[in-house]
Scaffold this active site. Structure first.
Site, PDB file in Angstrom:
ATOM      1  N   GLY A 134      -4.620   2.530  13.057  1.00 49.92           N
ATOM      2  CA  GLY A 134      -5.045   0.997  12.814  1.00 49.92           C
ATOM      3  C   GLY A 134      -6.381   1.386  11.524  1.00 49.92           C
ATOM      4  CD  GLU A 253      -1.509   7.671   6.175  1.00 51.93           C
ATOM      5  OE1 GLU A 253      -3.099   8.077   6.128  1.00 51.93           O
ATOM      6  OE2 GLU A 253      -1.721   6.694   5.434  1.00 51.93           O
ATOM      7  CD  GLU A 376      -4.071   1.995  -9.173  1.00 48.40           C
ATOM      8  OE1 GLU A 376      -3.886   1.855  -7.959  1.00 48.40           O
ATOM      9  OE2 GLU A 376      -2.975   1.040 -10.166  1.00 48.40           O
TER      10      GLU A 376
HETATM   11  C1  LIG Z   1       3.673  -1.136   3.442  1.00 49.49           C
HETATM   12  C2  LIG Z   1       2.168  -0.100   3.870  1.00 49.49           C
HETATM   13  C3  LIG Z   1       2.019   0.486   4.747  1.00 49.49           C
HETATM   14  C4  LIG Z   1       0.762   0.221   5.113  1.00 49.49           C
HETATM   15  N1  LIG Z   1       1.002   0.788   6.321  1.00 49.49           N
HETATM   16  C5  LIG Z   1      -0.606   0.914   7.093  1.00 49.49           C
HETATM   17  C6  LIG Z   1      -0.925   1.885   8.578  1.00 49.49           C
HETATM   18  O1  LIG Z   1       0.237   1.597   8.664  1.00 49.49           O
HETATM   19  N2  LIG Z   1      -2.700   1.795   8.736  1.00 49.49           N
HETATM   20  C7  LIG Z   1      -3.248   1.131   7.433  1.00 49.49           C
HETATM   21  O2  LIG Z   1      -4.385   1.578   8.112  1.00 49.49           O
HETATM   22  N3  LIG Z   1      -3.205   0.957   6.136  1.00 49.49           N
HETATM   23  C8  LIG Z   1      -1.251   0.758   5.893  1.00 49.49           C
HETATM   24  N4  LIG Z   1      -1.580   0.198   4.912  1.00 49.49           N
HETATM   25  C9  LIG Z   1      -2.936  -0.318   3.871  1.00 49.49           C
HETATM   26  C10 LIG Z   1      -2.798   0.834   2.839  1.00 49.49           C
HETATM   27  O3  LIG Z   1      -3.670   1.821   3.425  1.00 49.49           O
HETATM   28  C11 LIG Z   1      -3.827  -0.077   2.467  1.00 49.49           C
HETATM   29  O4  LIG Z   1      -3.272  -1.063   1.457  1.00 49.49           O
HETATM   30  C12 LIG Z   1      -4.375   1.011   1.034  1.00 49.49           C
HETATM   31  O5  LIG Z   1      -5.054   1.742   1.319  1.00 49.49           O
HETATM   32  C13 LIG Z   1      -4.685  -0.459   0.008  1.00 49.49           C
HETATM   33  O6  LIG Z   1      -5.738  -0.911   0.400  1.00 49.49           O
HETATM   34  P1  LIG Z   1      -5.991  -2.861   0.488  1.00 49.49           P
HETATM   35  O7  LIG Z   1      -4.807  -2.914   0.244  1.00 49.49           O
HETATM   36  O8  LIG Z   1      -7.270  -2.674   0.785  1.00 49.49           O
HETATM   37  O9  LIG Z   1      -6.168  -2.667  -1.200  1.00 49.49           O
HETATM   38  P2  LIG Z   1      -7.501  -2.910  -2.400  1.00 49.49           P
HETATM   39  O10 LIG Z   1      -8.043  -2.164  -1.374  1.00 49.49           O
HETATM   40  O11 LIG Z   1      -7.960  -4.090  -2.325  1.00 49.49           O
HETATM   41  O12 LIG Z   1      -6.913  -2.185  -3.127  1.00 49.49           O
HETATM   42  C14 LIG Z   1      -6.460  -3.658  -4.536  1.00 49.49           C
HETATM   43  C15 LIG Z   1      -6.573  -2.856  -5.967  1.00 49.49           C
HETATM   44  O13 LIG Z   1      -7.441  -2.323  -6.481  1.00 49.49           O
HETATM   45  C16 LIG Z   1      -7.610  -1.074  -6.565  1.00 49.49           C
HETATM   46  N5  LIG Z   1      -8.871  -0.040  -6.560  1.00 49.49           N
HETATM   47  C17 LIG Z   1      -9.330  -0.191  -5.337  1.00 49.49           C
HETATM   48  N6  LIG Z   1     -10.654  -0.057  -5.214  1.00 49.49           N
HETATM   49  C18 LIG Z   1     -10.063   1.319  -6.342  1.00 49.49           C
HETATM   50  C19 LIG Z   1     -11.551   2.200  -6.941  1.00 49.49           C
HETATM   51  N7  LIG Z   1     -12.087   2.848  -6.705  1.00 49.49           N
HETATM   52  N8  LIG Z   1     -11.366   2.735  -7.959  1.00 49.49           N
HETATM   53  C20 LIG Z   1      -9.587   2.115  -9.195  1.00 49.49           C
HETATM   54  N9  LIG Z   1      -8.924   1.050  -7.833  1.00 49.49           N
HETATM   55  C21 LIG Z   1      -9.478   0.312  -6.670  1.00 49.49           C
HETATM   56  C22 LIG Z   1      -6.081  -0.367  -6.037  1.00 49.49           C
HETATM   57  O14 LIG Z   1      -5.694   0.924  -6.231  1.00 49.49           O
HETATM   58  C23 LIG Z   1      -5.371  -1.322  -5.610  1.00 49.49           C
HETATM   59  O15 LIG Z   1      -4.289  -1.708  -6.591  1.00 49.49           O
HETATM   60  C24 LIG Z   1      -0.282  -0.285   4.996  1.00 49.49           C
HETATM   61  C25 LIG Z   1      -0.308  -0.690   3.228  1.00 49.49           C
HETATM   62  C26 LIG Z   1       0.870  -0.849   2.954  1.00 49.49           C
HETATM   63  C27 LIG Z   1       1.194  -1.792   1.628  1.00 49.49           C
END
Ligand SMILES: Cc1cc2nc3c(=O)[nH]c(=O)nc-3n(C[C@H](O)[C@H](O)[C@H](O)COP(=O)(O)OP(=O)(O)OC[C@H]3O[C@@H](n4cnc5c(N)ncnc54)[C@H](O)[C@@H]3O)c2cc1C
Length: 395
Positions: A134, A253, A376
């Protein structure tokens, strides 16, 4: 990690263990070969398969290698566990789905919360419970230090009351407990004000809603916490140590998961080679594409093998694991893109279960450059913390 004094000598090193496990997985007098076959089509069935497989492996002890005796294992370390995933894949047995999370959360709990590991990890090894991670929230994914799910201390025993939401929680709707990264300090304290709790998902006030993905399956979930009481002894490590534990966890991870997946991808490449339509076998473009997919997977294996060895030796892999994560997303997407090309119309049109599995795996590989930290973000980490490149404002 405890040594393997009670294990037979031939199982004490990972290579000997791998050889004996390979024999056990194909022994016709054992129930283990009965677990062979393609991955089940739904997440629920895959986890169910994992439970039954873990229970059987546990009877024979095979999945207890690599985990310490105090936590229900038989000793050994990351090398044993890596050999375990390799041999399962080689025998055509899908690895237990829930081990993806066990491999992520198990090592940090062993290191920072050994009492919790001793209490709960044995049930994971028996296949009786599984965990979830989480971390991410709707407004905090890449920027994890912005997370808002709060744990406030209340009452004379210092228990916690948790309020907030997590999202994208892999296998959340099927898990027993969640390793919850939450805020115990002020919002301004960013990463310094975080702690990690191991929370029971059947606690009053927890609501878990599966998220249906483009694969058509429930891979992840949203988890809501409303005045959820968590006992003080469920803190992993110390209050305020959450960020350090999360960073330790990310090595596994990104690194150990990369190793697990290379084993699966080599299995998929083997299946693909058998399914190439007759007319396409001698086609130069097809052969080249298959070769590129194999190369991407071999690069992933070579790199994550180094990481597994470093983790097994107790080294801090830290930001280097971002390279594993990038190679992972490239290999996942290359192999499945090649499958889509090579299988031709069958990939899109065939209504059978086999084609459906390829399609659904293809869809899931699109997420490989997002989960575990987006591509990224990994490139940013490598640029800043491994290659030490100047920032944009320093040029
Ligand atoms: C199939 C799947 C399983 C997952 N399982 C888990 C889980 O078990 N537990 C958990 O906690 N999370 C989980 N996640 C969540 C995952 O860790 C996040 O989706 C991921 O870290 C990206 O965060 P976000 O979705 O909030 O995107 P955002 O952080 O909103 O990013 C959106 C876009 O902006 C880009 N971006 C953001 N900040 C920057 C920066 N500083 N520089 C350049 N580009 C940037 C990102 O690369 C992305 O393309 C899972 C996600 C998926 C899709």
């Amino acid at each position: 990690m405890a040594d393997l004094v009670s294990a037979p000598p031939d199982l004490r090193d990972a290579a000997g263990y791998a050889t004996s496990l390979a024999a056990a997985l194909t022994d016709p007098s054992s129930p283990l070969p009965g677990f062979r076959g393609p991955e089940a089509s739904t997440t629920e069935l895959r986890v169910e398969h994992g439970r039954a497989l873990l229970a059987e492996l546990h009877i024979q002890g095979w999945n207890r290698y690599g985990w310490p005796v105090e936590a229900g294992g038989l000793g050994g370390g990351a090398r044993h566990r890596a050999a375990f995933y390799d041999e399962l894949s080689r025998a055509g047995i899908p690895a237990p789905e829930q081990n993806v999370i066990l491999e992520t959360i198990g090592p940090p709990i062993l290191r920072f919360g050994p009492d919790l590991a001793a209490r709960f990890l044995p049930a994971c090894l028996r296949g009786e419970e599984s965990w979830a991670q989480g971390f991410s929230e709707p407004e905090a994914g890449s920027d994890l230090a912005a997370l808002r799910c709060r744990a406030s201390r209340e009452g004379p025993d210092g228990d916690f009351v948790v309020n907030g939401q997590k999202t994208w929680t892999t296998l959340g709707h099927l898990a027993t407990r969640i390793a919850l990264l939450c805020r115990t300090g002020s919002t301004e304290s960013r990463h310094r004000g975080l702690s990690m709790l191991l929370v029971d998902l059947d606690s009053p006030g927890v609501t878990v809603r599966p998220i249906r993905m483009s694969t058509g399956t429930n891979e992840t979930a949203e988890v809501f916490f409303t005045d959820v009481r968590v006992r003080a002894d469920r803190v992993i490590g110390e209050v305020g140590q959450g960020w350090a534990i999360a960073m330790y966890l990310l090595q596994y991870e990104r690194g150990m998961y990369a190793w697990m997946r290379q084993a699966v991808l080599f299995g998929l490449l083997g299946q693909l080679a058998e399914q190439v339509p007759a007319g396409a076998r001698e086609n130069g473009a097809t052969r080249r594409a298959l070769g590129e997919a194999r190369l991407a997977t071999a690069a992933l294996r070579a790199r994550s093998g180094v990481t597994v060895r470093r983790l097994a030796d107790g080294e801090t892999v830290g930001p280097d694991a971002s390279a594993d994560k990038l190679l992972l997303s490239r290999a996942e997407q290359t192999v499945l893109d090649v499958a889509r090309r090579v299988l031709g119309p069958m990939f899109v049109l065939d209504p059978g279960a086999e084609a459906e599995r390829w399609r659904s795996t293809w869809f899931y590989t699109r997420a490989a450059s997002i989960y575990g930290g987006s591509a990224e973000i990994q490139r940013g980490i490598l640029a800043d913390r491994v290659l030490m490149l100047p920032g944009e404002n320093d040029r």
